[in-house]
Write a protein that holds these residues in place. Structure first.
Motif, short mmCIF file in Angstrom:
data_model
loop_
_atom_site.label_atom_id
_atom_site.label_comp_id
_atom_site.label_asym_id
_atom_site.label_seq_id
_atom_site.Cartn_x
_atom_site.Cartn_y
_atom_site.Cartn_z
N ALA A 376 0.83 -1.20 0.00
CA ALA A 376 0.00 0.00 0.00
C ALA A 376 0.86 1.25 0.00
O ALA A 376 0.58 2.22 -0.72
CB ALA A 376 -0.94 -0.01 1.20
N SER A 392 -3.53 5.70 2.31
CA SER A 392 -3.83 4.35 2.77
C SER A 392 -4.45 4.40 4.16
O SER A 392 -4.27 5.38 4.89
CB SER A 392 -2.56 3.49 2.80
OG SER A 392 -1.60 4.04 3.69
N VAL A 400 -5.68 0.92 0.34
CA VAL A 400 -5.62 2.19 -0.40
C VAL A 400 -7.03 2.75 -0.46
O VAL A 400 -7.95 2.09 -0.96
CB VAL A 400 -5.05 1.99 -1.81
CG1 VAL A 400 -5.06 3.31 -2.59
CG2 VAL A 400 -3.63 1.43 -1.73
#
Length: 445
Positions: A376, A392, A400
């Motif tokens: 992420a 995130s 995300v």
């Protein structure tokens, strides 16, 4: 430990030097988006060096109508140019009167919400503080039930109802007046939360004192974009009624159209006792925070919950201008089309091992099974390098969170999704090319 770059003589060359030298280390977003952002219009943010970024972050839900929306901004400018009152505490003003009249007539009454409006401090956490205090005062009880994955703010009372252990540790004091239950859906699967709560409330040896309130987000955003199932929310409403428990719904991040309806709880068909609203309620990013109090529950005494900035007149003006948008069929249709476009894009382009959760203009791209936080972080960083701001969230920051403006055009929505998908392809070895040919764009809506 940070280095004082001014001591190294680098202040002149580094545009971020003063921030590093003088601002508290508590700052966070600037570490993810390390640019000096200077202007913005619509969904475009411009850095001091001229670099443009597409905004799929929207101030964590503050800017549902984009940056500097022309209609909203013009109303505020006209008000200032007319020397309109800016600060008034809780005194009567024309700006507040218009907001109360219109918010009741255009938002509350059509949804069957018989609520009074309490203006709180400048940020959402104060509305949560007010809700918890009022629930305790109204019921004469002290305890509160909250849920795993919750985020309600970081001031003392709201932090007690926030589940993030790192944030709770920073309080430095015990936060033991809240009992946490598993959210009905989450990374570990479904859980019969309402059944558990019912069992505990009906067992005099459960150890759970009758609580003053149950507080929840109908859609958890910081928790990873999870919706409390509608059928379970209706059951919870009934359970609270039976046991005299105040039901508080936190709409601070999920409200004002973010999930497809003005309030995220609308799909369940319930009437909460208390509703907290902030972030996009002002429409322009101006501080505004309100608590909606169901008829018969306004148990305050005069002056029980004051606040210096609970009368932000500029926010009232901007909020009324934002309400204008909800009266325009083209705005509502465009928002619905955008939400459907997002859903279809990610439905058609989900990489292997990735879970996608769609709630209107809130998309959770869950990377827990394909790299977690490192993946992420890499996606967020690559998006920023390619001109897109996205953050995130969720457990270990492995989700995300896609948060575009409701006003964004189909073309720009697709462009942003393509950037994110390209980032996923670069980070995840088995992600396939996106199927843009499967998406039909309707223009000029």
């Amino acid at each position: 430990m940070e280095v004082d770059v001014t001591a190294l003589g680098a202040a002149v060359d580094d545009p971020t030097a003063v921030f590093q030298a003088r601002e508290s280390v508590a700052r966070s977003y600037c570490r993810v988006f390390p640019a000096v952002l200077s202007s913005a219009l619509g969904s475009t943010v411009v850095a001091e060096d001229g670099t443009e970024y597409l905004d799929f972050f929207c101030g964590a839900g503050v800017l549902n109508y984009g940056h500097n929306h022309e209609h909203i901004k013009r109303r505020v400018i006209d008000y200032l140019e007319g020397s309109g009152l800016v600060h008034a505490l809780d005194c009567y003003t024309p700006a507040k009167r218009e907001f109360l009249d219109r918010f009741a007539g255009e938002i509350l009454e059509p949804r069957g919400l018989p609520h009074r409006v309490q203006f709180c401090g400048s940020t959402g956490t104060d509305a949560v503080e007010a809700a918890l205090k009022l629930a305790r005062k109204h019921t004469g009880r002290a305890k509160v039930v909250a849920f795993s994955g919750s985020y309600h703010g970081v001031s003392r009372g709201s932090l007690a109802a926030t589940s993030d252990l790192k944030l709770r540790k920073a309080a430095g004091v015990a936060l033991d007046e809240v009992t946490f239950l598993p959210f009905p859906v989450g990374p570990k699967g479904a859980f019969a939360t309402v059944d558990l709560l019912e069992r505990m409330l009906t067992d005099d040896l459960s150890g759970l004192e009758p609580p003053a309130a149950v507080i929840l987000e109908a859609v958890q955003m910081e928790g990873g974009v999870y919706r409390f199932p509608d059928v379970e929310l209706r059951r919870l409403r009934e359970l609270c009624d039976i046991h005299g428990i105040v039901l508080i719904i936190d709409e601070i991040q999920a409200g004002c159209g973010r999930t497809g309806t003005f309030f995220s709880f609308e799909t369940a068909g319930i009437v909460p006792d208390l509703i907290t609203v902030s972030k996009s309620i002002s429409g322009l990013g101006l501080p505004m925070s309100v608590l909606l109090i169901r008829e018969g529950m306004d148990s305050w005494d005069v002056g029980d919950h004051p606040g210096t900035f609970r009368g932000n007149q500029l926010a009232f003006v901007a909020a009324c201008a934002a309400l204008d948008l909800w009266q325009r069929p083209d705005f509502v249709a465009k928002a619905r089309q955008g939400a459907e476009l997002l859903r279809r894009f990610w439905q058609d382009n989900t990489p292997p091992g990735v879970e996608i959760r769609c709630e209107g203009h809130a998309i959770g791209i869950d990377l827990r099974a394909v790299g977690g936080r490192s993946a992420a972080d890499a996606v967020v960083s690559r998006c920023f390098e390619h001109g897109l701001i996205v953050e995130s969230t969720g457990r270990d920051k492995a989700v995300v969170k896609v948060f575009p403006a409701l006003t964004m055009s189909p073309e720009v929505l697709i462009l942003g999704c393509e950037i994110i998908h390209d980032a996923l392809r670069s980070v995840l070895p088995h992600a396939s090319p996106y199927g843009v040919s499967n998406i039909r764009i309707t223009r000029n809506v």
